[in-house]
Design an enzyme around this catalytic site. Structure first.
Site, PDB file in Angstrom:
ATOM      1  CB  CYS A 133       4.872   7.378  -1.930  1.00 18.85           C
ATOM      2  SG  CYS A 133       5.308   6.102  -0.730  1.00 18.85           S
ATOM      3  CG  ASP A 173       7.469   3.842  -4.259  1.00 20.96           C
ATOM      4  OD1 ASP A 173       8.599   4.126  -4.697  1.00 20.96           O
ATOM      5  OD2 ASP A 173       7.043   4.242  -3.171  1.00 20.96           O
ATOM      6  CE  LYS A 187       9.964   6.150  -2.603  1.00 20.49           C
ATOM      7  NZ  LYS A 187       8.929   5.737  -1.668  1.00 20.49           N
TER       8      LYS A 187
END
Length: 202
Positions: free
Chosen positions: A114, A17, A80
């Site tokens: 994450c 990310d 996602k």
């Protein structure tokens, strides 16, 4: 004498990310990018597969431009809404469909969300997990040492990018050693900068 071989045989790099929208929110974001660039360049030399995720790219945009040239040949690029990178697309990929386990190396954000959930999922599947302490961060810098301590306790290896690169090789006799040594020398100033910034909270 036996031919030299690598110490780690099934590594894969997870890039979590690293999107432009997070640039001004994440503590020491620029330092994560320095480490990620080095690791991804090492991946090219050592032909290590790369898994890249974005978090809701429709709203939060693509991976930062600094990394785009280095991820264009990524094995998986998954967008996602899950916090974990272990999406159905990643889980079903050929990288993880066999019986052999992987050495999963994680860089990205956020260390306590994450990155943590990705590491826990990979550990649960029996993979070895390396968290690069000079390649992960969070919005709140105080989250980082708590997350890394938890991940150590869960069985992940918390290490640095340079340590991991040399552990992957394991032998100065391998064909790629000269190119890796050149990369390490070229990025030595960036390595010092990233370590000084990110490891100050560990």
């Amino acid at each position: 004498m036996a031919a030299p071989s690598r110490r780690l045989h099934n590594p894969v790099i997870f890039v979590c990310d690293l999107q432009d929208k997070f640039r001004n929110a994440i503590w020491q974001f620029d330092k994560i990018l320095l480490t990620s660039q080095k690791v991804l360049r090492a991946a090219q030399i050592l032909q290590i597969p790369i898994v890249v995720t974005t978090q809701n790219a429709g709203k939060l945009g693509p991976i930062v431009p600094e990394l785009q040239p280095l991820i264009k040949d990524a094995a998986v690029h998954s967008d996602k809404t899950l916090f974990s990178m272990v999406t159905p697309e990643v889980s079903s990929h050929a990288l993880f469909s066999g019986q052999s386990k992987r050495e999963v190396v994680i860089v990205g954000i956020e260390s306590h969300i994450c990155v943590t959930q990705t590491a826990l999922d990979m550990l649960a599947q029996g993979h070895k997990v390396y968290i690069l302490a000079d390649g992960v961060s969070s919005c709140n810098e105080e989250e980082i040492p708590v997350a890394l301590a938890r991940l150590r306790a869960e069985g992940a290896v918390v290490t640095t990018s340079e340590s991991w690169i040399y552990e992957t090789m394991g032998d100065a006799g391998i064909a790629e050693f000269r190119d890796i040594a050149k990369l390490v020398k070229e990025t030595s100033a960036d390595t010092k900068t990233a370590l000084a910034g990110l490891l100050s909270k560990i």
